[in-house]
Design a protein around this motif. Structure first.
Motif, PDB file in Angstrom:
ATOM      1  N   TYR A   1       9.508 -11.836   5.559  1.00  0.00           N
ATOM      2  CA  TYR A   1       8.350 -11.818   6.457  1.00  0.00           C
ATOM      3  C   TYR A   1       7.097 -11.312   5.729  1.00  0.00           C
ATOM      4  CZ  TYR A   1       5.333 -10.594  10.381  1.00  0.00           C
ATOM      5  OH  TYR A   1       4.266 -10.489  11.244  1.00  0.00           O
ATOM      6  N   GLN A   2       7.222 -10.162   5.034  1.00  0.00           N
ATOM      7  CA  GLN A   2       6.120  -9.623   4.229  1.00  0.00           C
ATOM      8  C   GLN A   2       6.680  -9.102   2.917  1.00  0.00           C
ATOM      9  OE1 GLN A   2       4.129  -6.751   6.877  1.00  0.00           O
ATOM     10  NE2 GLN A   2       2.239  -7.896   6.568  1.00  0.00           N
ATOM     11  N   TRP A   3       5.840  -9.153   1.884  1.00  0.00           N
ATOM     12  CA  TRP A   3       6.292  -8.803   0.530  1.00  0.00           C
ATOM     13  C   TRP A   3       5.164  -8.057  -0.192  1.00  0.00           C
ATOM     14  CZ3 TRP A   3       4.925  -9.934  -4.516  1.00  0.00           C
ATOM     15  CH2 TRP A   3       5.900  -9.757  -5.502  1.00  0.00           C
ATOM     16  N   ILE A   4       5.475  -6.901  -0.787  1.00  0.00           N
ATOM     17  CA  ILE A   4       4.503  -6.113  -1.562  1.00  0.00           C
ATOM     18  C   ILE A   4       5.017  -5.998  -2.980  1.00  0.00           C
ATOM     19  CG2 ILE A   4       3.454  -3.847  -1.944  1.00  0.00           C
ATOM     20  CD1 ILE A   4       3.329  -3.428   0.996  1.00  0.00           C
ATOM     21  N   GLY A   5       4.205  -6.372  -3.947  1.00  0.00           N
ATOM     22  CA  GLY A   5       4.546  -6.213  -5.353  1.00  0.00           C
ATOM     23  C   GLY A   5       3.454  -5.449  -6.090  1.00  0.00           C
TER      24      GLY A   5
ATOM     25  N   PRO B   1      -1.843  -5.403  -7.764  1.00  0.00           N
ATOM     26  CA  PRO B   1      -0.970  -5.318  -6.590  1.00  0.00           C
ATOM     27  C   PRO B   1      -1.294  -6.438  -5.601  1.00  0.00           C
ATOM     28  CG  PRO B   1      -2.001  -3.195  -7.072  1.00  0.00           C
ATOM     29  CD  PRO B   1      -2.693  -4.212  -7.905  1.00  0.00           C
ATOM     30  N   LEU B   2      -0.260  -6.915  -4.888  1.00  0.00           N
ATOM     31  CA  LEU B   2      -0.441  -7.992  -3.916  1.00  0.00           C
ATOM     32  C   LEU B   2       0.382  -7.706  -2.667  1.00  0.00           C
ATOM     33  CD1 LEU B   2      -0.249 -11.210  -6.142  1.00  0.00           C
ATOM     34  CD2 LEU B   2      -2.295 -10.185  -5.121  1.00  0.00           C
ATOM     35  N   LEU B   3      -0.205  -8.052  -1.490  1.00  0.00           N
ATOM     36  CA  LEU B   3       0.497  -8.016  -0.206  1.00  0.00           C
ATOM     37  C   LEU B   3       0.522  -9.442   0.317  1.00  0.00           C
ATOM     38  CD1 LEU B   3       1.726  -6.756   2.326  1.00  0.00           C
ATOM     39  CD2 LEU B   3      -0.595  -6.214   3.109  1.00  0.00           C
ATOM     40  N   LEU B   4       1.741 -10.047   0.389  1.00  0.00           N
ATOM     41  CA  LEU B   4       1.889 -11.448   0.770  1.00  0.00           C
ATOM     42  C   LEU B   4       2.754 -11.541   2.018  1.00  0.00           C
ATOM     43  CD1 LEU B   4       2.689 -12.956  -2.756  1.00  0.00           C
ATOM     44  CD2 LEU B   4       0.448 -12.773  -1.659  1.00  0.00           C
ATOM     45  N   ASP B   5       2.387 -12.472   2.905  1.00  0.00           N
ATOM     46  CA  ASP B   5       3.288 -12.787   4.017  1.00  0.00           C
ATOM     47  C   ASP B   5       3.987 -14.114   3.713  1.00  0.00           C
ATOM     48  OD1 ASP B   5       1.392 -14.735   4.461  1.00  0.00           O
ATOM     49  OD2 ASP B   5       0.499 -13.731   6.191  1.00  0.00           O
ATOM     50  N   ASN B   6       4.791 -14.596   4.649  1.00  0.00           N
ATOM     51  CA  ASN B   6       5.588 -15.796   4.402  1.00  0.00           C
ATOM     52  C   ASN B   6       4.706 -17.023   4.167  1.00  0.00           C
ATOM     53  OD1 ASN B   6       7.370 -18.277   5.624  1.00  0.00           O
ATOM     54  ND2 ASN B   6       8.660 -16.711   4.643  1.00  0.00           N
ATOM     55  N   ASN B   7       3.596 -17.124   4.889  1.00  0.00           N
ATOM     56  CA  ASN B   7       2.675 -18.245   4.717  1.00  0.00           C
ATOM     57  C   ASN B   7       2.058 -18.247   3.321  1.00  0.00           C
ATOM     58  OD1 ASN B   7       3.153 -19.222   7.308  1.00  0.00           O
ATOM     59  ND2 ASN B   7       1.559 -17.907   8.195  1.00  0.00           N
ATOM     60  N   ASP B   8       1.697 -17.012   2.841  1.00  0.00           N
ATOM     61  CA  ASP B   8       1.116 -16.908   1.495  1.00  0.00           C
ATOM     62  C   ASP B   8       2.119 -17.391   0.442  1.00  0.00           C
ATOM     63  OD1 ASP B   8      -1.207 -15.821   2.558  1.00  0.00           O
ATOM     64  OD2 ASP B   8      -0.420 -13.763   2.419  1.00  0.00           O
ATOM     65  N   ILE B   9       3.370 -16.997   0.619  1.00  0.00           N
ATOM     66  CA  ILE B   9       4.407 -17.401  -0.343  1.00  0.00           C
ATOM     67  C   ILE B   9       4.589 -18.913  -0.323  1.00  0.00           C
ATOM     68  CG2 ILE B   9       6.852 -17.182  -0.928  1.00  0.00           C
ATOM     69  CD1 ILE B   9       6.744 -14.330   0.169  1.00  0.00           C
TER      70      ILE B   9
ATOM     71  N   ASP C   1      -0.806   0.685   3.105  1.00  0.00           N
ATOM     72  CA  ASP C   1       0.516   0.829   2.491  1.00  0.00           C
ATOM     73  C   ASP C   1       0.501   0.297   1.061  1.00  0.00           C
ATOM     74  OD1 ASP C   1       1.608   1.857   4.877  1.00  0.00           O
ATOM     75  OD2 ASP C   1       1.825  -0.180   5.668  1.00  0.00           O
ATOM     76  N   LEU C   2      -0.250  -0.793   0.856  1.00  0.00           N
ATOM     77  CA  LEU C   2      -0.386  -1.326  -0.505  1.00  0.00           C
ATOM     78  C   LEU C   2      -1.083  -0.318  -1.411  1.00  0.00           C
ATOM     79  CD1 LEU C   2      -0.149  -3.734  -2.482  1.00  0.00           C
ATOM     80  CD2 LEU C   2      -2.366  -4.517  -1.624  1.00  0.00           C
ATOM     81  N   ASP C   3      -2.154   0.307  -0.890  1.00  0.00           N
ATOM     82  CA  ASP C   3      -2.874   1.304  -1.689  1.00  0.00           C
ATOM     83  C   ASP C   3      -1.978   2.497  -1.993  1.00  0.00           C
ATOM     84  OD1 ASP C   3      -5.091  -0.308  -1.554  1.00  0.00           O
ATOM     85  OD2 ASP C   3      -5.960   0.739   0.173  1.00  0.00           O
ATOM     86  N   LEU C   4      -1.205   2.938  -0.997  1.00  0.00           N
ATOM     87  CA  LEU C   4      -0.323   4.087  -1.201  1.00  0.00           C
ATOM     88  C   LEU C   4       0.726   3.768  -2.256  1.00  0.00           C
ATOM     89  CD1 LEU C   4       0.675   6.895  -0.394  1.00  0.00           C
ATOM     90  CD2 LEU C   4       1.986   5.815   1.444  1.00  0.00           C
ATOM     91  N   LEU C   5       1.365   2.599  -2.141  1.00  0.00           N
ATOM     92  CA  LEU C   5       2.404   2.244  -3.102  1.00  0.00           C
ATOM     93  C   LEU C   5       1.807   2.058  -4.503  1.00  0.00           C
ATOM     94  CD1 LEU C   5       5.435   1.699  -3.219  1.00  0.00           C
ATOM     95  CD2 LEU C   5       4.936  -0.735  -2.949  1.00  0.00           C
ATOM     96  N   THR C   6       0.565   1.539  -4.557  1.00  0.00           N
ATOM     97  CA  THR C   6      -0.107   1.385  -5.857  1.00  0.00           C
ATOM     98  C   THR C   6      -0.327   2.748  -6.516  1.00  0.00           C
ATOM     99  OG1 THR C   6      -1.221  -0.605  -5.069  1.00  0.00           O
ATOM    100  CG2 THR C   6      -2.151   0.492  -7.007  1.00  0.00           C
TER     101      THR C   6
END
Length: 880
Positions: free
Chosen positions: A351-355, A320-328, A383-388
């Motif tokens: 703005y933010q992206w979770i995959g 799982p990854l949590l990325l913002d616009n700068n990371d992308i 939120d990343l942990d919950l979605l995972t």
């Protein structure tokens, strides 16, 4: 008119009137002062009842006291009840500063204790001290001078009950200011109010501190509870969502409805206005999007080849990854994204992206993605942990959804195969049912055998302990109920096994179980827990008499003759009884152990009886264990000694042999003789060690023996039959006999006749082995077990020692005939016959007249007393 009347008074009368006026003025002043005192004390009482702080009260006292007497030099000292320190909460003085300023580097408490304040506190008496009294106390060493000199010093102790807890002090530096009884009384009254205020203020202080502490605890508990409630609500919401996902996986919804419902569940957990699911096809070369929703209202992406987009990046990373616009942007700059397919890049507004990768059948087959366009909608690591976590269940639901179609396709084929297989199984089912029925029967038998004795069919130890535990729990719940345990040990079972064989022994046990069943009720429990040991749980008894009645009935039944091997055989039993109690420490093991201990006490009392357990048995058992440990130490430290008892001719009283007997000089119990040592050794399995120790001690004493005995004097040694039960023990005994300094011709080894009857084979084999050493073998206590004369004819025996019981019936003609028969039998078999237990001179003469040759006993123990050898003549235990 008045002047005229005054002119009539004589000078004497006028003088009286002036004196009366003077007394009236003095009385008026006294009453006025009393009124002021009363008002002041009333003010102090009100102050004591209303003040909240000690310093306010002390200041008020000083203000009120100034109305009655000069109190510009006033202080109060209070004793700390916990630390024992003396401190001054209030201080007013014209000359001296507060003691903490006067002695800044010293212990104020010790300074105060050494002065007038400490003196009043220790004496617990009011002190009115002038300069003379002060000098007297200083000279006597009772106090140390502290502070400036004063004219008068008045100190009154403050009491709490009978304990002095402080001192109230006023002092005067002006010689015109004096204190008297009125001031002492006033100060005493004030001290009483100070004690009450101190107690009340301290109580209030403790109460406020307790309230503050409790409030803090409740606040912490509230915050913790609030956090727990929040977490629980989140957990309930998550659990509800997972339950809904599980329901979706089992539903028959079409694809659009299925994924829409998944999106609804995700939206309950976190913002998911922009969400899509991407899945790989079976070849893993193409990516498709069964669900897609966006705030931009654009259509779902079409099926496309696997490339280097954001979705593919998650599938490659497999985490799982949590990325913002700068990371992308960084990933695009490093050519990890959209290098091959820049036309797929629509990430400028994200703005933010979770995959989160979706694992289906253990491999990554898709991705769940949510994203936002504005800072007002942000995601965090939680939120990343919950979605995972949720994605695992979503992947399972999708996996079931995908596999449902293949299952439906293969269902018809499976149904045909099931039908065909069902017919085949139906034919096998009948045989299987028979096999199951047989197996159930075997299992029931195994369960029964695991908890019952195979010989008697009675419950075994495990089953009995289970029943006993239930009884203890019942008694604890119902305090008025009571039960008893009977521990039964059969007295002659080993003899039956040894003489009649194990088959007859089994019949004996079966018959015993039958008889015991006749003596108890249906609700009682009878069990066999060992070879010849039975236990009975008497349930719901009224008192001790019930258990005694059953016990006596059992003893009566077991004393009846048994018919074994076509002959009548009489047995008996020793029974120990223990009762349940309300003691919470009682266990099934402890109650059974108590009954066992009582049974052993019954065996010690002579068998064929019962004993009820009490604390004395436990103490005796503890004493026996201690004595066993001490005996082992005594053997190891060579602390046992020998006495030699003479065997003499009955006519001339000439010593023909010596019989060594061990004794132990115990530090507390005194002299413990051979008979007691044998009993102790038998209980702790030290019998063989005692015999081997005796041989060693004989060799140690041999130099002294050789100087006082004749060369043909015999040595008679009693040997336990325990040596004959194992080859190693026989070998040790044989080696000790070889090492003995006495000549084999003069060495006699005696074995007990009862032991010989119980195990004839072992004795015969050992006799034949020992006879090769050219020593003399004999049987002691002959006649007690009534061994067959035919046995004596083929045994390598040299002599017999008659049981002492024969000597006690010399006046009985029948006994004389029996003695004569033993004598004739011994002569016929060329055996030397010795008599034991000759206690009186008359017995010696009677035995001599009957033709007996030699014997031993009290009547024959006084003729030899060498100083260099411990020949015993005062030990009655040998002949008892």
């Amino acid at each position: 008119m008045f002047r005229e009347k005054t002119d009539l008074l004589s000078p004497r009368e006028i003088g009286r009137l002036y004196k009366r006026i003077s007394r009236l003025k003095s009385l008026a002043l006294k009453y006025k002062r009393s009124e002021v005192v009363q008002n002041t004390l009333f003010d102090i009482s009100n102050l004591a009842a209303t003040v909240e702080r000690e310093d306010e009260f002390y200041s008020g006292i000083q203000s009120s006291l100034n109305k009655l007497l000069p109190a510009d030099n006033f202080f109060i000292a209070i004793l700390n009840q916990i630390t024992g320190d003396l401190n001054i909460p209030f201080w007013v003085d014209e000359k001296d500063p507060h003691p903490s300023e006067l002695y800044p580097l010293e212990d104020i408490s010790s300074k105060l204790f050494s002065g007038l304040t400490g003196y009043v506190l220790k004496q617990k008496k009011t002190l009115l001290c002038d300069s003379d009294k002060f000098e007297e106390l200083v000279s006597s060493g009772e106090i140390v001078s502290r502070g400036s000199d004063c004219h008068l010093w008045l100190g009154v102790p403050i009491y709490n009950g009978e304990q002095a807890i402080g001192v109230i002090v006023v002092q005067s530096y002006n010689k015109e200011i004096n204190y008297g009884d009125i001031e002492v009384e006033l100060m005493t009254f004030i001290s009483q109010h100070i004690s009450g205020v101190i107690e009340r203020v301290q109580h209030r202080h403790h109460l406020e501190a307790a309230i503050k502490h409790r409030t803090k605890e409740l606040s912490v508990a509230y915050d913790k509870l609030k956090q727990e409630v929040t977490e629980r609500r989140r957990a309930e919401n998550l659990q509800k969502s997972l339950f809904e996902i599980a329901e979706l996986s089992n539903s028959n919804l079409d694809d659009n409805t299925f994924y829409a419902e998944l999106h609804r569940v995700i939206s309950h957990l976190l913002p998911a206005n922009n969400c899509y699911i991407g899945l790989l096809d079976e070849s893993n070369r193409y990516l498709q999007f069964p669900f897609y929703v966006s705030q931009l209202n654009v259509g779902a992406p079409k099926r496309r080849p696997f490339s280097d987009g954001l979705t593919e990046f998650i599938l490659k990373q497999k985490k799982p990854l949590l990325l913002d616009n700068n990371d992308i942007k960084s990933l695009i700059a490093s050519k990890q994204l959209y290098a091959k397919a820049p036309q797929l890049n629509y990430t400028e507004t994200i703005y933010q992206w979770i995959g989160v990768p979706l694992f289906i059948q253990g491999i990554v087959k898709g991705a769940l993605t949510i994203y936002s366009f504005t800072p007002s909608q942000t995601y965090q690591e939680k939120d990343l942990d919950l979605l995972t976590f949720v994605s695992q269940h979503i992947a399972t639901a999708i996996e079931r959804k995908l596999s449902a179609e293949s299952l439906r396709q293969s269902y018809e084929q499976l149904e045909e195969k099931v039908t065909e297989r069902t017919r085949a199984l139906a034919m096998l089912n009948q045989d299987l049912e028979k096999e199951i029925a047989q197996r159930c029967k075997v299992e029931q038998q195994l369960v029964h055998d695991a908890s019952h004795d195979t010989l008697t069919g009675l419950p075994n130890r495990a089953r009995f302990m289970e029943r006993l535990s239930q009884g203890i729990k019942h008694v604890r719940r119902h305090g008025l109920d009571r039960f008893a345990i009977l521990f039964i040990d059969l007295d002659r079972f080993k003899l039956i096994n040894d003489t009649l064989g194990h088959l007859q022994g089994d019949k004996f046990l079966i018959e015993t179980a039958r008889r015991l069943n006749l003596c108890i009720r249906d609700n009682d429990t009878l069990a066999r827990i060992g070879g010849d040991e039975f236990v009975i749980l008497l349930d719901s008894i009224n008192d001790t008499r019930d258990a005694i009645e059953v016990t006596e009935r059992i003893l009566g039944e077991l004393s009846q003759p048994y018919e074994l091997a076509n002959q009548s055989f009489t047995s008996g039993a020793s029974i120990g009884i223990s009762f349940s109690s309300r003691n919470s420490t009682d266990t099934s093991e402890s109650i059974l152990r108590d009954a066992d201990a009582a049974m052993y006490q019954a065996k010690s009392n002579g068998k064929g009886c019962y004993v009820i357990y009490d604390n004395s048995i436990s103490q005796q058992k503890s004493h026996d264990i201690t004595l066993e440990i001490e005996l082992r130490e005594a053997i190891a430290k060579k602390a046992l000694a020998l006495q030699y008892f003479p065997v003499m001719t009955l006519d001339s009283e000439k010593v023909i042999a010596l019989e060594p007997k061990l004794y132990w000089q115990h530090s507390q119990l005194g002299k413990i003789k051979q008979a007691q040592l044998n009993n102790i050794a038998e209980h702790c399995n030290l019998t063989k060690e005692l015999d081997l120790y005796l041989f060693d001690q004989i060799n140690k004493d041999y130099p002294k023996l050789a100087t006082v005995i004749e060369s043909h004097t015999q040595l008679h040694i009693e040997i336990s039959s325990e040596h004959l039960k194992h080859k190693h023990a026989v070998r040790k005994l044989k080696n000790r006999i070889k090492e003995c300094y006495f000549k084999p011709d003069n060495l006699w080894i005696f074995f007990d006749e009862k032991s010989f009857v119980q195990d004839s084979d072992s004795h015969i084999n050992t006799f034949n082995m020992l006879s090769k050493l050219q020593l003399n073998i004999g049987l002691s206590a002959y006649g007690s077990a009534h061994s067959a004369l035919s046995c004596l004819s083929f045994l390598p025996l040299s002599g017999l020692k008659l049981d002492p019981s024969y000597i006690s019936h010399l006046n009985d003609p029948q006994h004389k005939k029996l003695l004569k028969a033993h004598q004739l039998a011994a002569e016929a078999l060329d055996l030397t016959l010795y008599v034991q237990g000759v206690k009186t001179e008359m017995q010696r003469q009677q035995l001599a007249s009957l033709g007996f040759f030699a014997g031993q006993g009290l009547a024959l123990g006084e003729s030899i007393k060498p100083k260099t050898l411990p020949i015993a003549d005062d030990d009655t235990s040998l002949y008892a």
